[in-house]
Motif scaffolding. Structure first.
Motif, PDB file in Angstrom:
ATOM      1  N   GLU A 191      -2.865   4.075  -2.647  1.00 40.43           N
ATOM      2  CA  GLU A 191      -2.845   2.965  -3.598  1.00 40.43           C
ATOM      3  C   GLU A 191      -2.747   1.624  -2.910  1.00 40.43           C
ATOM      4  O   GLU A 191      -2.126   1.500  -1.857  1.00 40.43           O
ATOM      5  CB  GLU A 191      -1.593   3.095  -4.472  1.00 40.43           C
TER       6      GLU A 191
ATOM      7  N   GLN B 140     -13.972   1.804   0.689  1.00 37.41           N
ATOM      8  CA  GLN B 140     -13.322   2.508  -0.408  1.00 37.41           C
ATOM      9  C   GLN B 140     -12.306   3.502   0.176  1.00 37.41           C
ATOM     10  O   GLN B 140     -12.677   4.346   0.973  1.00 37.41           O
ATOM     11  CB  GLN B 140     -14.418   3.241  -1.204  1.00 37.41           C
TER      12      GLN B 140
ATOM     13  N   THR C 290      -7.893  -0.604  -8.095  1.00 37.50           N
ATOM     14  CA  THR C 290      -8.618   0.654  -7.865  1.00 37.50           C
ATOM     15  C   THR C 290     -10.085   0.413  -7.544  1.00 37.50           C
ATOM     16  O   THR C 290     -10.754   1.273  -7.019  1.00 37.50           O
ATOM     17  CB  THR C 290      -8.521   1.589  -9.085  1.00 37.50           C
ATOM     18  N   ALA C 291     -10.607  -0.777  -7.873  1.00 40.78           N
ATOM     19  CA  ALA C 291     -11.997  -1.078  -7.539  1.00 40.78           C
ATOM     20  C   ALA C 291     -12.061  -2.497  -7.000  1.00 40.78           C
ATOM     21  O   ALA C 291     -11.206  -3.333  -7.314  1.00 40.78           O
ATOM     22  CB  ALA C 291     -12.881  -0.939  -8.774  1.00 40.78           C
TER      23      ALA C 291
ATOM     24  N   THR D 105       0.868  -1.181   0.000  1.00 44.65           N
ATOM     25  CA  THR D 105       0.000   0.000   0.000  1.00 44.65           C
ATOM     26  C   THR D 105       0.902   1.226   0.000  1.00 44.65           C
ATOM     27  O   THR D 105       2.009   1.193   0.543  1.00 44.65           O
ATOM     28  CB  THR D 105      -0.921   0.071   1.229  1.00 44.65           C
TER      29      THR D 105
ATOM     30  N   LYS E 264      -2.034  -3.001  -9.545  1.00 47.59           N
ATOM     31  CA  LYS E 264      -2.716  -1.946  -8.819  1.00 47.59           C
ATOM     32  C   LYS E 264      -4.221  -2.242  -8.784  1.00 47.59           C
ATOM     33  O   LYS E 264      -4.791  -2.680  -9.771  1.00 47.59           O
ATOM     34  CB  LYS E 264      -2.465  -0.599  -9.510  1.00 47.59           C
TER      35      LYS E 264
ATOM     36  N   GLN F  48     -11.465  -5.609  -9.059  1.00 51.52           N
ATOM     37  CA  GLN F  48     -10.144  -5.956  -9.582  1.00 51.52           C
ATOM     38  C   GLN F  48      -9.335  -6.781  -8.591  1.00 51.52           C
ATOM     39  O   GLN F  48      -8.246  -7.234  -8.899  1.00 51.52           O
ATOM     40  CB  GLN F  48      -9.364  -4.674  -9.901  1.00 51.52           C
TER      41      GLN F  48
ATOM     42  N   GLU G  90      -1.698  -2.372  -3.970  1.00 55.04           N
ATOM     43  CA  GLU G  90      -1.177  -3.232  -5.030  1.00 55.04           C
ATOM     44  C   GLU G  90      -1.221  -4.664  -4.520  1.00 55.04           C
ATOM     45  O   GLU G  90      -0.736  -4.952  -3.434  1.00 55.04           O
ATOM     46  CB  GLU G  90       0.275  -2.816  -5.276  1.00 55.04           C
TER      47      GLU G  90
ATOM     48  N   SER H 245      -7.875   8.053  -0.342  1.00 52.97           N
ATOM     49  CA  SER H 245      -6.772   8.246  -1.282  1.00 52.97           C
ATOM     50  C   SER H 245      -5.713   7.180  -1.010  1.00 52.97           C
ATOM     51  O   SER H 245      -5.794   6.442  -0.038  1.00 52.97           O
ATOM     52  CB  SER H 245      -6.184   9.650  -1.141  1.00 52.97           C
TER      53      SER H 245
END
Lengths: 317, 306
Positions: B60, B55, B69-70, B7, B67, B73, B62, B58
C-alpha cells in the motif's frame, strides 16, 4: 488539453529538424515541378504526330500483355486502362501530356507521399523520444491523465501533417501557375471507371480534390500506424522504418499477392482507394465500402494498442 | 505530527527477481528522510512506485492520508520530484522548459517560473537552451522544476549524482533551506551516507529490496558514538571492576578479552588505573569511533560506494 497541444507544438517546431523536413519537401517539390515541366515541353515540340505514336504505343502494350499473360491481374488491368485512355485521346483529338496549372496540381498531389513520410517521422518520434530523452517521467508525474497526454501528441502530429499539406498546396499552386500559367481547373481529367470499363471525364479541380483527399486518408493511416509503433515499442527507429517499408513495399507486395483472396484483409490492399475510381481493382469483389470499413478497423486497432500499451505499462526509463 | 507519506509492505516483483520486498516507511511533515541503499538496492523502484510510474505488485501507498491505488489518484500538484537525471527538451530554453511543466500542472501564472529559477541561481541563464547547460545546472534546473508548483513533498532521487564537491555542497544547502524556510517534507535517496549526513532527520536503509532499518538520525548516531576499547587478560574481572568500583553500566564484552565502554570515556586514565589496581593486565586501550559510513557498510555487507 489545449495546453498540452501547445506544449507538443513547442517541442516540434523548436527542433531544427522539423524545419529541415519542410525545406526538403519544398526542394523536392521544385525538382518535381521542373522535371514535369521539361518532360511536357519536350513532348510538345518533338512530337507533332502524337496520334501515330499513341497507336504504336497501344500495339506495344498489347504485345506486352500477350507475352506476359502470367503477370498478376491488377498489373494487366493497368495496361488495359492505358490502352483505353490512349484510344480516347485519339478519338477525341486531345493531345495527351499538355500540362496546365491544374493538371500539374493533380500530379503534385503525389508529393503528398513525402508529407506522409515526414509526418510519420514526427509521429514515430513523438512518444518514443520522450522515453529516450528521459522526459517521459515528467509527463506522467503530473495531474494530466496518460490518455490525454497521448491524445495531445496524436493531434499535434496531425496538425504537423496539416501544416505540411497547407505549405505544399500553396507552394505547388504558385509553382504550377508560374510554369504552366494559372488556370485549367475546368479542363477534363480522363480516367477509366472500373464499374463499366469505359472512359469517363471529370474536371481537373475535382480530380485534384479527390487526389488530395485520398492522400490525406493514406497519411492518416500511415501516421497512426507510426504513432502506434512509437507508443507501443517506444522506439522511433522502429516506428519510422516500419512506416517507410509499409509505404513503399506494402502496395507492391499486395499486387503480387492479389491472387490470394485473403490479401483483401491486409491494410495495404485497402489503402489506395483510387482503385475504386480509376481501377484496377485488386481482388475481385472488393468495394470502396469494404476498404473504408477495413481502414476504420485498422485505425481503431492502432489507437487501441497505442493507448493500451502507453497507459498500462510501467515506466522504467 | 501528520503523516505525509506511508508505505506498507510495498513489493515489486519482476519475472526473475524481486526488486522491492515488503518496504514499509513513514514520512512525517517536516522530515528530511534519507533513503539509503547501494545502487540496485531498490531505491529508485520504490520512488517510482510512489509516483505511479511503476505499478506495485503488492502493498500500500498512502499520500497525505489517502490510500493510492492508481496513478491518477496521486495528488501530483502537492508533490515535486526528480527521478534520476532530470530530462529536458534540449532545444528549448530553461524558461520554456519550465513553462511546459507549468502547463502540465495546470498552473495559471508565470511568476513562479522566475522565482524558482532565482531560488536555484539560474536566473541569468534562463533564456539559454538547455543543451548548453552543464550537468550541475541541469540538476539545479530539475530542482527548480520540482519546486515550481510549490509542493509540500519533494521526492529527490540521488540529487547530487554527477556533481562536483562544490555542487554537492550547494545542493545540500539548497535542500536544507527549502526544508527550513518553506517547510517542505523531503524524501532523499542516496547511495552515499555522507551525502545525507548533517541533513537527514530520519533515515531508512534499504538493501537488496528490503528495509533493514528505519530510525531517526539521532538514533543512528547514538549507535555510533565513541567508545573506549580495552584489551585485558580477564574480561569477567574487568566487568566486575567496571560495575562495582567505577559504576559504569554501559559496556559490552564484544569478544574474549575485549571490552567496549560507552560512558565516562574521557576518564580513560582513571579506568586504566583501577584495572591495574585490581591486577588486570591491560594490553591495549584506545578511543574509537565507528563512522556512519562503516556502520552502513557493515549493515549492507559491502562497499558503501558500490
Amino acid at each position: 488539453m489545449l495546453n498540452l497541444i501547445q506544449n507538443e507544438n513547442m517541442k516540434i517546431y523548436r527542433r531544427p529538424r522539423t524545419w529541415l523536413l519542410v525545406a526538403i519537401m519544398l526542394i523536392i517539390l521544385v525538382v518535381h515541378a521542373f522535371a514535369t515541366y521539361s518532360m511536357v515541353s519536350k513532348n510538345e515540340t518533338v512530337n507533332p504526330n502524337w496520334k501515330q505514336e499513341l497507336i504504336e504505343k497501344n500495339k506495344d502494350i498489347q504485345n506486352d500483355m500477350k507475352k506476359n499473360a502470367a503477370l498478376p491481374k491488377p498489373i494487366l488491368d493497368q495496361m488495359e486502362i492505358s490502352i483505353k485512355k490512349n484510344e480516347y485521346y485519339i478519338e477525341n483529338d486531345i493531345a495527351p501530356g499538355k500540362m496546365t496549372q491544374w493538371s500539374y496540381l493533380g500530379a503534385a498531389t503525389e508529393v503528398m507521399l513525402l508529407v506522409t513520410i515526414f509526418a510519420a517521422v514526427i509521429a514515430g518520434d513523438i512518444v518514443a523520444s520522450e522515453f529516450s530523452g528521459g522526459t517521459i517521467k515528467l509527463l506522467l508525474i503530473r495531474p494530466m491523465s496518460r490518455t490525454k497526454i497521448l491524445m495531445s501528441k496524436y493531434f499535434s502530429t496531425l496538425l504537423f501533417g496539416g501544416f505540411l499539406t497547407v505549405i505544399l498546396a500553396i507552394a505547388s499552386y504558385v509553382i504550377g501557375g508560374a510554369l504552366f500559367g494559372f488556370g485549367g481547373a475546368d479542363q477534363p481529367y480522363i480516367y477509366v471507371s472500373p464499374d463499366d470499363n469505359t472512359v469517363h471525364t471529370m474536371t481537373q479541380l475535382k480530380n485534384v480534390g479527390i487526389s488530395l483527399g485520398l492522400q490525406l486518408i493514406g497519411l492518416l493511416m500511415i501516421v497512426t500506424m507510426s504513432f502506434m509503433i512509437s507508443a507501443a515499442l517506444r522506439s522511433s527507429t522502429m516506428a519510422i522504418s516500419f512506416s517507410l517499408v509499409a509505404m513503399f513495399i506494402g502496395s507492391n507486395l499486395v499486387s503480387f499477392l492479389a491472387k490470394f483472396s485473403w490479401v483483401k484483409y491486409i491494410l495495404f490492399a485497402n489503402m489506395d482507394l483510387r482503385r475504386y475510381i480509376e481501377g484496377p481493382i485488386l481482388v475481385e469483389g472488393m468495394t470502396m465500402n469494404f476498404s473504408i470499413a477495413m481502414l476504420a478497423v485498422y485505425f481503431l486497432a492502432f489507437h487501441f494498442f497505442a493507448w493500451l500499451l502507453f497507459t498500462k505499462r510501467d515506466v522504467a526509463a | 505530527m501528520d503523516v505525509i507519506l506511508r508505505t506498507r509492505n510495498l513489493t515489486k516483483r519482476y519475472k526473475e527477481h524481486t526488486a522491492v520486498r515488503d518496504v514499509s516507511m513513514t514520512l512525517r511533515r517536516g522530515d528530511i528522510y534519507g533513503f539509503l541503499g547501494q545502487n540496485g538496492a531498490g531505491k529508485t523502484t520504490t520512488l517510482r512506485m510512489m509516483l505511479g510510474l511503476v505499478q506495485p505488485t503488492s502493498g500500500e501507498i498512502e499520500l497525505f492520508g489517502n490510500k493510492v491505488t492508481a496513478a491518477r489518484q496521486i495528488p501530483f500538484e502537492r508533490i515535486g520530484s526528480i527521478i534520476e537525471i532530470p530530462g529536458f527538451y534540449p532545444n528549448i530554453s530553461a524558461v520554456d522548459n519550465l513553462d511546459i511543466h507549468r502547463r502540465l500542472m495546470g498552473m495559471g501564472n508565470r511568476d513562479s517560473i522566475e522565482e524558482s529559477l532565482d531560488a536555484v541561481g539560474l536566473l541569468a541563464a534562463r533564456n539559454h537552451p538547455v543543451k548548453q547547460f552543464s550537468l550541475g545546472m541541469k540538476q539545479r534546473l530539475g530542482l527548480a522544476r520540482a519546486l515550481l508548483h510549490r509542493p509540500e513533498l519533494l521526492i529527490l532521487d540521488e540529487p547530487t549524482t554527477g556533481l562536483d564537491p562544490q555542487g554537492i555542497r550547494e545542493t545540500r544547502q539548497l535542500i536544507l533551506d527549502l526544508a527550513l524556510k518553506r517547510k517542505i517534507t523531503i524524501l532523499l535517496s542516496s547511495h552515499i551516507l555522507s551525502e545525507i549526513e548533517q541533513m537527514a532527520t530520519q533515515v531508512g536503509i534499504i538493501h537488496r529490496g528490503r528495509m533493514l532499518e528505519e530510525v531517526p538520525y539521532e538514533v543512528l548516531q547514538e549507535k555510533n558514538k565513541q567508545y573506549l576499547e580495552i584489551h585485558v587478560d580477564n574480561d569477567r574481572k574487568a566487568a566486575m571492576v567496571l560495575e562495582q568500583h567505577l559504576r559504569i553500566a554501559a559496556y559490552q564484552i564484544i569478544q574474549l578479552g575485549v571490552i567496549r565502554i560507552y560512558e565516562r570515556i574521557e576518564e580513560a586514565a582513571v579506568i586504566n588505573q583501577q584495572f591495574v589496581r585490581f591486577g588486570l593486565a591491560v594490553r591495549e586501550l584506545s578511543l574509537k569511533r565507528d563512522s556512519l559510513e562503516e556502520y552502513f557498510m557493515r549493515l549492507t555487507g559491502g562497499r558503501g560506494d558500490a
